[in-house]
Design an enzyme around this catalytic site. Structure first.
Site, PDB file in Angstrom:
ATOM      1  N   ASP A  91      -3.122 -10.643  -2.390  1.00  0.00           N
ATOM      2  CA  ASP A  91      -3.396 -10.061  -0.976  1.00  0.00           C
ATOM      3  C   ASP A  91      -5.148  -9.513  -1.282  1.00  0.00           C
ATOM      4  O   ASP A  91      -5.065  -9.185  -2.482  1.00  0.00           O
ATOM      5  CB  ASP A  91      -2.633  -9.035  -0.754  1.00  0.00           C
ATOM      6  CG  ASP A  91      -2.595  -8.495   0.731  1.00  0.00           C
ATOM      7  OD1 ASP A  91      -1.903  -8.111   1.616  1.00  0.00           O
ATOM      8  OD2 ASP A  91      -3.712  -7.752   0.346  1.00  0.00           O
ATOM      9  N   HIS A  97      -6.433  -6.811  -0.340  1.00  0.00           N
ATOM     10  CA  HIS A  97      -6.682  -5.124  -0.211  1.00  0.00           C
ATOM     11  C   HIS A  97      -5.953  -4.980  -1.820  1.00  0.00           C
ATOM     12  O   HIS A  97      -4.369  -5.885  -2.121  1.00  0.00           O
ATOM     13  CB  HIS A  97      -6.123  -4.968   0.766  1.00  0.00           C
ATOM     14  CG  HIS A  97      -6.851  -5.257   1.747  1.00  0.00           C
ATOM     15  ND1 HIS A  97      -6.370  -6.099   3.019  1.00  0.00           N
ATOM     16  CD2 HIS A  97      -8.324  -4.850   2.218  1.00  0.00           C
ATOM     17  CE1 HIS A  97      -7.111  -6.430   3.927  1.00  0.00           C
ATOM     18  NE2 HIS A  97      -8.172  -5.704   3.959  1.00  0.00           N
ATOM     19  N   HIS A 103       0.436  -1.555  -0.019  1.00  0.00           N
ATOM     20  CA  HIS A 103      -0.076  -0.139   0.185  1.00  0.00           C
ATOM     21  C   HIS A 103       0.912   1.545  -0.063  1.00  0.00           C
ATOM     22  O   HIS A 103       0.384   2.375  -0.388  1.00  0.00           O
ATOM     23  CB  HIS A 103      -1.389   0.280   1.581  1.00  0.00           C
ATOM     24  CG  HIS A 103      -2.098  -1.340   1.246  1.00  0.00           C
ATOM     25  ND1 HIS A 103      -2.327  -1.021  -0.137  1.00  0.00           N
ATOM     26  CD2 HIS A 103      -2.234  -2.209   2.310  1.00  0.00           C
ATOM     27  CE1 HIS A 103      -3.423  -2.462   0.368  1.00  0.00           C
ATOM     28  NE2 HIS A 103      -3.784  -2.479   1.560  1.00  0.00           N
ATOM     29  N   ASP A 138      -4.583 -13.163   3.319  1.00  0.00           N
ATOM     30  CA  ASP A 138      -5.942 -12.411   3.765  1.00  0.00           C
ATOM     31  C   ASP A 138      -6.921 -12.797   2.755  1.00  0.00           C
ATOM     32  O   ASP A 138      -8.316 -12.424   3.084  1.00  0.00           O
ATOM     33  CB  ASP A 138      -5.982 -11.324   4.183  1.00  0.00           C
ATOM     34  CG  ASP A 138      -5.021 -10.278   3.270  1.00  0.00           C
ATOM     35  OD1 ASP A 138      -4.489 -11.219   1.904  1.00  0.00           O
ATOM     36  OD2 ASP A 138      -5.087  -9.050   3.394  1.00  0.00           O
TER      37      ASP A 138
END
Length: 331
Positions: A148, A150, A116, A235
């Protein structure tokens, strides 16, 4: 198979109860040891500020060095020692990627995560973009595959205008950071070299496998990278507390096996997210077992409900990306 690790990654802690905690690495290490996979562990070769500045701005680096015990966002605290921990995380990733480029498949057991972090931004537990720093240091034709849950908005931003770096990102559609639309394919010389694969909530093994087999693998074969680097967030597992996907352990391992099979032994796995301790450790152990020519017995392997819209969404995405890539499997 080589593991890159330094005990200093256990010293980074935001606050008690924070999901990105040292227990993630402690649990992972214990699992790898129990499975007989904690072997060939080496320390990192430390990077310098010059490596960081190939990816991030001077302002970003100075802000990181200054620290100040302030919140970057509600979940991310910039502390006086954060620079030290972030440099260690990036160094572990860079060493793993270098070794992979030399034909030694590798795992970077590292934290804090990085995908990120943008050129001039921090957040989402991330301070330096570990994968991007590692890839840029080598200068090879590289495919980055982000698993991931995200979206890797920082990695996307860094390489958005580049044609020598292919960025493929699997993520839950609409989840943090809200970026990663399928229409976002790169800019200028980088057009088509960003491949976003937003996947509907509650999708699992079947939808992810379809996306890997029908989109990611054909694109990788057309791109012909010298190196594959995987941002291994775990995740999207059904155990994860802050997402809504239904991948199980073997589903995750199968995705990584597909990438290993395409790599000619030149592949590095860099740890990103994954906040259910035991399932994260189990997936990483399973991937390392594949590299080791063995397998593990999975505990978190329930077959969960699959969103019925998932397959149709992958078909739409395949049609869209077929304008830019040959997805029919023909040379």
């Amino acid at each position: 198979m080589v593991i890159v690790f330094d005990e200093k990654v256990l010293d980074h802690e935001q606050w008690e109860g924070h999901p990105e905690s040292p227990f993630r690495i402690k649990t992972l290490k214990k699992k790898l040891m129990n499975e007989g996979l904690w072997n060939d562990v080496i320390p990192p070769r430390m990077i310098t500020d010059d490596h960081v500045l190939k990816v991030h701005t001077e302002r970003h680096l100075e802000r990181l060095k200054t620290g100040g015990n302030m919140y970057i966002d509600p979940d991310t605290l910039l502390m006086d020692k954060t620079y030290e921990f972030a440099m260690m995380a990036a160094s572990i990733a860079a060493t793993a990627v270098r070794l992979a480029s030399e034909g030694m498949p590798s795992l970077a057991v590292t934290r804090p995560p990085g995908h990120h972090a943008g050129k001039d931004t921090m957040g989402g537990f991330c301070y330096l973009n570990n994968v991007s720093i590692a890839v840029e240091a080598l200068g090879l034709r590289t495919a980055i595959v982000d698993l991931d849950v995200h979206h890797g908005n920082g990695t996307e931003e860094i390489f958005y205008g580049r044609s020598d770096i292919l960025f493929i990102d699997f993520h839950q559609a609409g989840l943090y950071t809200g970026t990663g639309a399928m229409e976002d394919i790169g800019d200028g010389e980088g057009e088509r070299y960003t491949v976003n694969i937003p996947i509907p909530m509650a999708s699992g093994n079947q939808v992810y496998k379809k996306a890997m087999d029908e989109i990611a693998i054909p694109i990788l074969r057309e791109f012909k990278p010298d190196l594959i680097v995987v941002s291994l967030g775990v995740d999207a597992h059904y155990c994860n507390p802050n997402s809504h996907m239904n991948l199980n352990t073997n589903g995750y391992i199968d995705l990584c096996r597909s990438l290993i099979d395409e790599s000619n032994g030149k592949i590095a796995f860099i740890l990103e997210g994954g906040y259910h301790l035991r399932s994260t450790a189990e997936v990483v152990a399973g991937v390392m077992a594949v590299l080791n020519g063995t397998e593990i017995q999975a505990e978190y392997n329930e077959e969960r409900f699959e969103n019925i819209k998932g397959s149709a969404e992958i078909d739409k995405l395949r049609e869209h990306l077929g304008k830019y890539w040959n997805l029919d499997g023909h040379d």
